[in-house]
Design a protein around this motif. Structure first.
Motif, PDB file in Angstrom:
ATOM      1  N   LEU A  42       4.032   0.655  -5.395  1.00 31.85           N
ATOM      2  CA  LEU A  42       2.927   0.403  -6.317  1.00 31.85           C
ATOM      3  C   LEU A  42       3.155   1.062  -7.683  1.00 31.85           C
ATOM      4  N   SER A 102      -2.515   5.199  -3.276  1.00 35.55           N
ATOM      5  CA  SER A 102      -2.272   3.757  -3.300  1.00 35.55           C
ATOM      6  C   SER A 102      -3.476   2.996  -3.835  1.00 35.55           C
ATOM      7  N   ARG A 114      -3.836   0.801  -7.326  1.00 38.45           N
ATOM      8  CA  ARG A 114      -4.349  -0.569  -7.323  1.00 38.45           C
ATOM      9  C   ARG A 114      -5.492  -0.728  -8.317  1.00 38.45           C
ATOM     10  N   ASN A 174       0.814  -1.209   0.000  1.00 32.79           N
ATOM     11  CA  ASN A 174       0.000   0.000   0.000  1.00 32.79           C
ATOM     12  C   ASN A 174       0.852   1.266   0.000  1.00 32.79           C
ATOM     13  N   ASP A 175       2.126   1.122  -0.310  1.00 32.35           N
ATOM     14  CA  ASP A 175       3.029   2.261  -0.405  1.00 32.35           C
ATOM     15  C   ASP A 175       3.157   2.661  -1.873  1.00 32.35           C
ATOM     16  N   PRO A 176       2.845   3.928  -2.212  1.00 33.96           N
ATOM     17  CA  PRO A 176       2.953   4.348  -3.620  1.00 33.96           C
ATOM     18  C   PRO A 176       4.356   4.178  -4.194  1.00 33.96           C
ATOM     19  N   HIS A 218       4.923  -1.342   2.957  1.00 35.24           N
ATOM     20  CA  HIS A 218       3.647  -1.357   3.684  1.00 35.24           C
ATOM     21  C   HIS A 218       3.594  -0.144   4.609  1.00 35.24           C
TER      22      HIS A 218
END
Length: 229
Positions: free
Chosen positions: A17, A73, A77, A12-14, A224
């Motif tokens: 991602l 984030s 996704r 969930n860390d840009p 994370h």
């Protein structure tokens, strides 16, 4: 496709991602021969939801900077999920996709049902458009009136559409019977598919990358963002 979706869910860390999204984009270019611009244009319908997500998260989560990171984030996704799905549909023919499921153990009858359903969705859509044009030529105004009136006006559309669907289903059942569908337990194929050396190489590379991502996430705790309540 499954490994890509799970990989996007791991982080969930840009900062992780965004490179992962770019990797998926690059894989579509290298493996599927899809242009970068072509892939990005497919994501245009999702831009409104992406913008809404980025704007709402800072409002409902504090500190706002952390909410902004989470909004980015979730947006990445969403774009990644859409991109992977589009890549599959644009690089795989419908019959090959269903045949692949059958080779993996899906019952042939169910696979045939899916194929017929996907095949006749555009057909029924075209029939519905023809019926609507015919009813408009007879004075039916579908775009006027309140909600109840518009629902009532769909009856002259639905009745002939259902009749046409039943007629199509009947003709399809006759066609299947004339081809002795279900006469034998073991189904043969005019055109079959099988794994090649290139497929195995690509599969090993994808699984290796997926294993590396699992190691980074669960062994090193990388990528994370801790969410505090």
């Amino acid at each position: 496709m499954l490994s890509g979706i799970v990989s996007l869910m791991l982080f969930n860390d840009p900062k992780v991602l965004i490179p992962l999204f770019l990797l998926i984009l690059l894989s579509g270019r290298l493996l599927g021969k899809l242009g970068i611009g072509e892939q990005l244009r497919l994501l245009k319908p999702l831009l409104f939801i992406v913008a809404l997500t980025v704007l709402i998260w800072p409002l409902v989560y504090k500190p706002r900077f952390m909410g902004l990171l989470l909004g980015v984030s979730f947006s990445i996704r969403l774009l990644g999920f859409g991109l992977i799905t589009f890549q599959l549909l644009m690089t795989t023919k419908q019959r090959e996709l269903i045949l692949g499921f059958v080779k993996l153990g899906l019952p042939y009858e169910l696979g045939l049902t899916l194929t017929i359903a996907l095949r006749y969705i555009p057909t029924l859509y075209g029939i519905a458009g023809t019926i609507m044009d015919a009813q408009r030529s007879r004075g039916l105004e579908l775009d006027r009136g309140n909600i109840l009136e518009r629902i009532r006006k769909t009856i002259p559309i639905l009745v002939p559409l259902i009749v046409a669907s039943l007629k199509t289903a009947h003709e399809l059942s006759i066609a299947l019977e004339t081809r002795a569908f279900g006469a034998g337990r073991r189904r043969t194929f005019y055109r079959d598919i099988e794994m090649t050396e290139r497929d195995y190489v690509v599969l090993v590379i994808i699984l290796a990358i997926f294993a590396l991502l699992l190691y980074l996430r669960f062994s090193l705790g990388f990528g994370h963002i801790v969410i505090y309540r």
